[in-house]
Write a protein that holds these residues in place. Sequence first.
Motif, mmCIF file in Angstrom:
data_model
loop_
_atom_site.group_PDB
_atom_site.id
_atom_site.type_symbol
_atom_site.label_atom_id
_atom_site.label_comp_id
_atom_site.label_asym_id
_atom_site.label_seq_id
_atom_site.Cartn_x
_atom_site.Cartn_y
_atom_site.Cartn_z
ATOM 1 N N ASP A 164 48.889 34.324 37.552
ATOM 2 C CA ASP A 164 48.337 35.132 38.635
ATOM 3 C C ASP A 164 49.313 35.222 39.805
ATOM 4 O O ASP A 164 49.826 34.198 40.268
ATOM 5 C CB ASP A 164 47.012 34.492 39.099
ATOM 6 C CG ASP A 164 46.271 35.368 40.104
ATOM 7 O OD1 ASP A 164 45.193 35.878 39.766
ATOM 8 O OD2 ASP A 164 46.818 35.556 41.213
ATOM 9 N N ARG B 177 52.851 31.919 45.858
ATOM 10 C CA ARG B 177 52.756 30.732 46.738
ATOM 11 C C ARG B 177 53.264 29.457 46.057
ATOM 12 O O ARG B 177 53.159 28.374 46.624
ATOM 13 C CB ARG B 177 51.312 30.555 47.194
ATOM 14 C CG ARG B 177 50.843 31.653 48.152
ATOM 15 C CD ARG B 177 49.344 31.669 48.315
ATOM 16 N NE ARG B 177 48.939 32.723 49.237
ATOM 17 C CZ ARG B 177 48.831 34.003 48.888
ATOM 18 N NH1 ARG B 177 49.113 34.367 47.628
ATOM 19 N NH2 ARG B 177 48.475 34.911 49.768
ATOM 20 N N ALA C 199 45.808 30.754 36.043
ATOM 21 C CA ALA C 199 46.331 30.640 37.425
ATOM 22 C C ALA C 199 47.844 30.823 37.442
ATOM 23 O O ALA C 199 48.380 31.514 38.311
ATOM 24 C CB ALA C 199 45.949 29.280 38.008
ATOM 25 N N LYS D 238 41.344 32.682 45.706
ATOM 26 C CA LYS D 238 42.266 33.621 46.351
ATOM 27 C C LYS D 238 41.627 34.313 47.557
ATOM 28 O O LYS D 238 42.330 34.915 48.371
ATOM 29 C CB LYS D 238 42.697 34.688 45.321
ATOM 30 C CG LYS D 238 43.544 34.127 44.191
ATOM 31 C CD LYS D 238 43.476 34.968 42.943
ATOM 32 C CE LYS D 238 43.963 36.369 43.151
ATOM 33 N NZ LYS D 238 43.964 37.145 41.871
ATOM 34 N N ASP D 239 40.313 34.198 47.680
ATOM 35 C CA ASP D 239 39.583 34.916 48.728
ATOM 36 C C ASP D 239 39.652 34.140 50.043
ATOM 37 O O ASP D 239 39.127 33.042 50.152
ATOM 38 C CB ASP D 239 38.117 35.079 48.285
ATOM 39 C CG ASP D 239 37.273 35.785 49.347
ATOM 40 O OD1 ASP D 239 36.085 36.021 49.089
ATOM 41 O OD2 ASP D 239 37.827 36.086 50.446
ATOM 42 N N LYS D 240 40.318 34.728 51.030
ATOM 43 C CA LYS D 240 40.490 34.029 52.319
ATOM 44 C C LYS D 240 39.156 33.772 53.020
ATOM 45 O O LYS D 240 39.058 32.894 53.862
ATOM 46 C CB LYS D 240 41.404 34.857 53.238
ATOM 47 C CG LYS D 240 42.858 34.867 52.797
ATOM 48 C CD LYS D 240 43.425 33.467 52.711
ATOM 49 C CE LYS D 240 44.715 33.394 51.938
ATOM 50 N NZ LYS D 240 44.960 32.065 51.376
ATOM 51 N N TYR E 46 49.005 35.628 42.921
ATOM 52 C CA TYR E 46 48.670 34.845 44.125
ATOM 53 C C TYR E 46 49.251 33.447 44.015
ATOM 54 O O TYR E 46 49.880 32.954 44.958
ATOM 55 C CB TYR E 46 47.151 34.760 44.280
ATOM 56 C CG TYR E 46 46.669 33.833 45.377
ATOM 57 C CD1 TYR E 46 46.524 32.456 45.156
ATOM 58 C CD2 TYR E 46 46.358 34.321 46.645
ATOM 59 C CE1 TYR E 46 46.081 31.607 46.155
ATOM 60 C CE2 TYR E 46 45.910 33.478 47.651
ATOM 61 C CZ TYR E 46 45.773 32.120 47.395
ATOM 62 O OH TYR E 46 45.337 31.273 48.391
ATOM 63 N N PHE E 47 49.125 32.801 42.872
ATOM 64 C CA PHE E 47 49.610 31.427 42.684
ATOM 65 C C PHE E 47 51.118 31.408 42.474
ATOM 66 O O PHE E 47 51.803 30.508 42.959
ATOM 67 C CB PHE E 47 48.879 30.779 41.501
ATOM 68 C CG PHE E 47 47.415 30.564 41.772
ATOM 69 C CD1 PHE E 47 46.495 31.565 41.507
ATOM 70 C CD2 PHE E 47 46.970 29.383 42.351
ATOM 71 C CE1 PHE E 47 45.157 31.386 41.799
ATOM 72 C CE2 PHE E 47 45.616 29.192 42.640
ATOM 73 C CZ PHE E 47 44.708 30.201 42.371
ATOM 74 N N ARG F 144 38.991 26.167 47.241
ATOM 75 C CA ARG F 144 40.362 26.118 46.760
ATOM 76 C C ARG F 144 40.358 25.529 45.355
ATOM 77 O O ARG F 144 39.458 24.759 45.004
ATOM 78 C CB ARG F 144 41.223 25.223 47.668
ATOM 79 C CG ARG F 144 41.610 25.905 48.962
ATOM 80 C CD ARG F 144 42.724 25.157 49.655
ATOM 81 N NE ARG F 144 43.396 25.986 50.647
ATOM 82 C CZ ARG F 144 44.412 25.534 51.382
ATOM 83 N NH1 ARG F 144 44.828 24.310 51.216
ATOM 84 N NH2 ARG F 144 45.005 26.310 52.263
ATOM 85 N N VAL G 197 38.887 31.586 40.022
ATOM 86 C CA VAL G 197 40.248 31.897 40.472
ATOM 87 C C VAL G 197 40.181 32.945 41.582
ATOM 88 O O VAL G 197 40.863 32.828 42.612
ATOM 89 C CB VAL G 197 41.109 32.398 39.292
ATOM 90 C CG1 VAL G 197 42.437 32.965 39.775
ATOM 91 C CG2 VAL G 197 41.344 31.266 38.292
ATOM 92 N N ASP G 198 39.311 33.925 41.421
ATOM 93 C CA ASP G 198 39.165 34.953 42.468
ATOM 94 C C ASP G 198 38.645 34.339 43.764
ATOM 95 O O ASP G 198 39.101 34.671 44.856
ATOM 96 C CB ASP G 198 38.223 36.070 41.984
ATOM 97 C CG ASP G 198 38.842 36.894 40.851
ATOM 98 O OD1 ASP G 198 38.101 37.579 40.123
ATOM 99 O OD2 ASP G 198 40.092 36.804 40.685
#
Length: 431
Positions: A353, A359, A350, A296-298, A355-356, A303, A292-293
């Motif tokens: 989280d 978005r 997820a 999230k890491d650009k 981040y999810f 993905r 999951v990390d």
Amino acid sequence: MSSTRSVTITDNATGKSVECPVLEGEYGAPVIDIRTLYRELGMFTFDVGYGSTASCRSAITYLDGEEGILLHRGYPIEQLAEHSSFVEVCYLLVHGELPDAAQLADWEHALKMHGMTHEHLSRFYSGYRYDAHPMSVLTGVVGAVASYYHANTDIASEEDRMLTARRVIGKMPGLVAKIYRYASGLPFVYPDNGRSYVENFMYMMYSWPTEPYVANPVAVRALELLMILHADHEQNASTSTVRLAGSAESSPFACVAAGIATLWGKSHGGANEAVVQMLEEIGDVKNIRQFVDRAKDKDDPFRLMGFGHRVYKNYDPRAKIIRKACHDLLEEMHLNQPLFEIAMELERIALEDEYFIERKLYPNVDFYSGLIYQALNIPTAMFTCMFALARSAGWIAQWTELMRDPEFRIGRPRQLYVGAAQRDYVPLAER
Ligand code: SDX
């Protein structure tokens, strides 16, 4: 439905304006008809990925991404999944109405009558390596089917278009099953028209020449459900490809082959295969957090496969149905599917989280489907072929709608040119 509503676009550099009509449908966002924009303002719109662009009028499927709604010809996917059959959904997609008993019987018979392909086509498979990716084979072999019908199919004829729809839907099960048989070193199996459409597919996939084949009704129903859920989905990438190829008046089988090629991508239909590969790589619930990390890491291209959707900013209604079906199937078949446990824990983590959540990334149709295919002993590499088998009904329904559209014209997008200014050729000796 038209309206007197309009939008005015003004170029503040020149003061020139164009009034664009707003068109409204039965449901969903109204659209701004910008077809006079280039003529009036000398400008194009810019919409990479077409996230704000309607490419056509369609009456086949409606999606509401915020509410997680999916309708086929007005019927909710949940009701079709519970009450209908894949063959009946194919009729609905192509004809626009649910069939009565006689129409359904005629349709089912017609599909069976088109279940065979020219015997020479069977030789086509042997041109592939035994370990070729099944989607590379399906792309080629469906394109090859065009060679048998191109000369005698008039795509301007509604009768020939309906015949083509029956041919595509009728032939896909045998074309897909042969891929598995060829890769497994097994003889091809002709359709048994005493069996239902889905059971016939399983018969052509798994029957053994020396033994009678008895399909597991639980498995047949699970596969039927998956095929209903994958049949059509508005103007997704592969359907848009079929429409663009169709707008050039290409052979319909070639258009479907183009759709197959597009579906193969892991951002689209290839995600079901990628999800299972991801779950296998995770291997244990204790490893979920690190994946999951990474998602999230650009700086990491990874993905979360099976998560996110261009349209759904809510739970994909199909994923909800498949999740429950997967749970029920594993229980009914007394299968211990460790990947299902990992998938449910991954989903839980997820969805909690930020981040999810921020978005609006939810599980999509591909997140759980591969686990059912695995339970049905379908090889992972064949998962996207299963998606294509079902989606071929939607593709050909959308193609027939395109071909009878009174506003039919070839699709030809423009661009924003950012290349070199005009310059003169430089002879080699002077470079
Ligand atoms: C299908 O269109 C259809 O209808 C398709 C389909 C059908 O039935 O035909 O529903 C079938 O194709 C389902 C989707 C299957 N694909 C996957 O599961 C692959 C993983 N998903 C992603 O690649 C992605 O979500 C897409 C391709 C599905 C959607 O991409 P978008 O709409 O272009 O979204 P985006 O790239 O603009 O993402 C928005 C943000 C970005 O972060 P920020 O730049 O805003 O910081 O969300 C992030 C993305 O990085 N993001 C993800 C993510 N998906 C989006 N981050 C981690 N994991 C993901 N899966």
